[in-house]
Scaffold this active site. Sequence first.
Site, PDB file in Angstrom:
ATOM      1  N   SER A 195       1.093   9.291   7.662  1.00 59.29           N
ATOM      2  CA  SER A 195       0.734   9.164   6.239  1.00 59.29           C
ATOM      3  C   SER A 195       0.220   7.773   5.895  1.00 59.29           C
ATOM      4  O   SER A 195       0.972   6.958   5.371  1.00 59.29           O
ATOM      5  CB  SER A 195       1.975   9.471   5.386  1.00 59.29           C
ATOM      6  OG  SER A 195       3.091   8.728   5.857  1.00 59.29           O
TER       7      SER A 195
ATOM      8  N   LYS B  13       6.200   3.971  17.388  1.00 53.22           N
ATOM      9  CA  LYS B  13       4.788   4.353  17.497  1.00 53.22           C
ATOM     10  C   LYS B  13       3.870   3.172  17.179  1.00 53.22           C
ATOM     11  O   LYS B  13       2.725   3.120  17.638  1.00 53.22           O
ATOM     12  CB  LYS B  13       4.468   5.557  16.605  1.00 53.22           C
ATOM     13  CG  LYS B  13       4.941   5.450  15.165  1.00 53.22           C
ATOM     14  CD  LYS B  13       3.997   4.730  14.235  1.00 53.22           C
ATOM     15  CE  LYS B  13       4.594   4.597  12.864  1.00 53.22           C
ATOM     16  NZ  LYS B  13       3.743   3.881  11.906  1.00 53.22           N
TER      17      LYS B  13
ATOM     18  N   SER C 234       0.814  -1.213   0.000  1.00 52.33           N
ATOM     19  CA  SER C 234       0.000   0.000   0.000  1.00 52.33           C
ATOM     20  C   SER C 234       0.850   1.266   0.000  1.00 52.33           C
ATOM     21  O   SER C 234       0.620   2.191  -0.793  1.00 52.33           O
ATOM     22  CB  SER C 234      -0.958  -0.004   1.200  1.00 52.33           C
ATOM     23  OG  SER C 234      -0.243  -0.135   2.415  1.00 52.33           O
TER      24      SER C 234
ATOM     25  N   SER D  33      -4.708   1.686  10.268  1.00 48.88           N
ATOM     26  CA  SER D  33      -3.480   1.188  10.886  1.00 48.88           C
ATOM     27  C   SER D  33      -3.601  -0.294  11.219  1.00 48.88           C
ATOM     28  O   SER D  33      -4.467  -0.699  11.994  1.00 48.88           O
ATOM     29  CB  SER D  33      -3.181   1.975  12.170  1.00 48.88           C
ATOM     30  OG  SER D  33      -2.207   1.317  12.948  1.00 48.88           O
ATOM     31  N   ARG D  34      -2.727  -1.102  10.652  1.00 49.60           N
ATOM     32  CA  ARG D  34      -2.744  -2.539  10.950  1.00 49.60           C
ATOM     33  C   ARG D  34      -2.419  -2.781  12.418  1.00 49.60           C
ATOM     34  O   ARG D  34      -2.956  -3.702  13.037  1.00 49.60           O
ATOM     35  CB  ARG D  34      -1.724  -3.262  10.076  1.00 49.60           C
ATOM     36  CG  ARG D  34      -1.951  -3.075   8.590  1.00 49.60           C
ATOM     37  CD  ARG D  34      -0.730  -3.533   7.805  1.00 49.60           C
ATOM     38  NE  ARG D  34      -0.678  -2.864   6.511  1.00 49.60           N
ATOM     39  CZ  ARG D  34       0.380  -2.870   5.713  1.00 49.60           C
ATOM     40  NH1 ARG D  34       1.464  -3.525   6.091  1.00 49.60           N
ATOM     41  NH2 ARG D  34       0.357  -2.257   4.562  1.00 49.60           N
ATOM     42  N   ASN D  35      -1.533  -1.970  12.971  1.00 53.13           N
ATOM     43  CA  ASN D  35      -1.147  -2.137  14.372  1.00 53.13           C
ATOM     44  C   ASN D  35      -2.320  -1.826  15.297  1.00 53.13           C
ATOM     45  O   ASN D  35      -2.575  -2.550  16.260  1.00 53.13           O
ATOM     46  CB  ASN D  35       0.041  -1.231  14.684  1.00 53.13           C
ATOM     47  CG  ASN D  35       1.253  -1.592  13.852  1.00 53.13           C
ATOM     48  OD1 ASN D  35       1.938  -2.564  14.119  1.00 53.13           O
ATOM     49  ND2 ASN D  35       1.505  -0.807  12.804  1.00 53.13           N
TER      50      ASN D  35
ATOM     51  N   LYS E  99       9.055   1.301   8.307  1.00 57.50           N
ATOM     52  CA  LYS E  99       9.032   1.732   9.704  1.00 57.50           C
ATOM     53  C   LYS E  99       9.158   0.521  10.628  1.00 57.50           C
ATOM     54  O   LYS E  99       8.164  -0.121  10.966  1.00 57.50           O
ATOM     55  CB  LYS E  99       7.738   2.502   9.991  1.00 57.50           C
ATOM     56  CG  LYS E  99       7.579   3.750   9.116  1.00 57.50           C
ATOM     57  CD  LYS E  99       6.270   4.460   9.353  1.00 57.50           C
ATOM     58  CE  LYS E  99       6.171   5.722   8.506  1.00 57.50           C
ATOM     59  NZ  LYS E  99       4.909   6.461   8.716  1.00 57.50           N
TER      60      LYS E  99
END
Length: 339
Positions: free
Chosen positions: A144, A197, A13, A260-262, A111
């Site tokens: 982002s 994060k 993505s 957000s996957r997290n 990240k």
Amino acid sequence: MSNEVIAVLGAGSWGTALANVAAENGHDVRLWTYKPEQVVEINEQHRNSKYLGDNPLDEGVVATADMTEAVRDATIVLSVVPTKATREVSKHLSEVLAELDQQIVLIAATKGLEPGTYKRASEMLAEEVPATQRLGLGIISGPSHAEGVIKHDPTLVSAVSEDLATAERVQAAFTNNVFRVYTNTDLIGAEFGAALKNVIAIGAGALESLGFDANAKAGLFTRGLAEISRLGQAFGANPITFMGLSGVGDLFVTATSVHSRNYRAGVQLGEGKKLDDIVENMGMVIEGISTTKVAHELALKKHVEMPITSTIYRVLYEGQDIKEAINELMGRPVSQEGK
């Protein structure tokens, strides 16, 4: 803005979204993927449906499964593969650059921190792609989500390099009226903020699913940011960086958004789902899971107090009940803020 030849390695993505920004800015863009079916869909349908749904891609995004084809004549190369694949892809890139006798500006947009070595993405790139093949090294970081970028939501990020000229070159290549790029020279701070994060975002998702409101989330964000800053500073980061896009900005978007996957992983943990099932069902890499272990180990090595990170570690890796973990966290001895 001068025209660049930009190769993006990784058609997930975020890699696809960055490739699309570059193409919309008029650059010659090649998007590398190891999946032939992605190449066909991107080049013929101008979609990457698995990762970005039906959102159309600029026709200037040209996909290829041949890294040599992707990198030939490139002036800027973005590595946007998961942390666990960064070394393998970087080694391949170095071999291609040697064959082509070519130098590039090399930018990471991943990240995470490498398990075992604790290396940041830029460090992995620097180890696998020799300085003789690089004209510059840096990262792109900030709040982002690709899902917003592809829809042209106003987005602000940082181009970070210890060499300001490198950061400014990336800034010039990617900035437009909906994608604004700032420069920063604190590579350590930006990368620690970007990676850590994800750990706090898992905790935020768990709080959401357990029914906790704004008070708990604000406490998690604030004290979580303090932990990120403490660990980053132990490695030489500038504390001011954590107040910027790569710190509080990235933390906010990752710990509050369903994109957000997290965060989504944390929600499912709070619902009582097993970690293995969460990973399998997500279908995409959840960087925060491995980063939690790395951060926990680094905190112990550096003697940095990170109680929230340690709590999330116990939930993920030792099977501790989330509610019990929260009670233990809230029952810790009180202390002075800022310490």
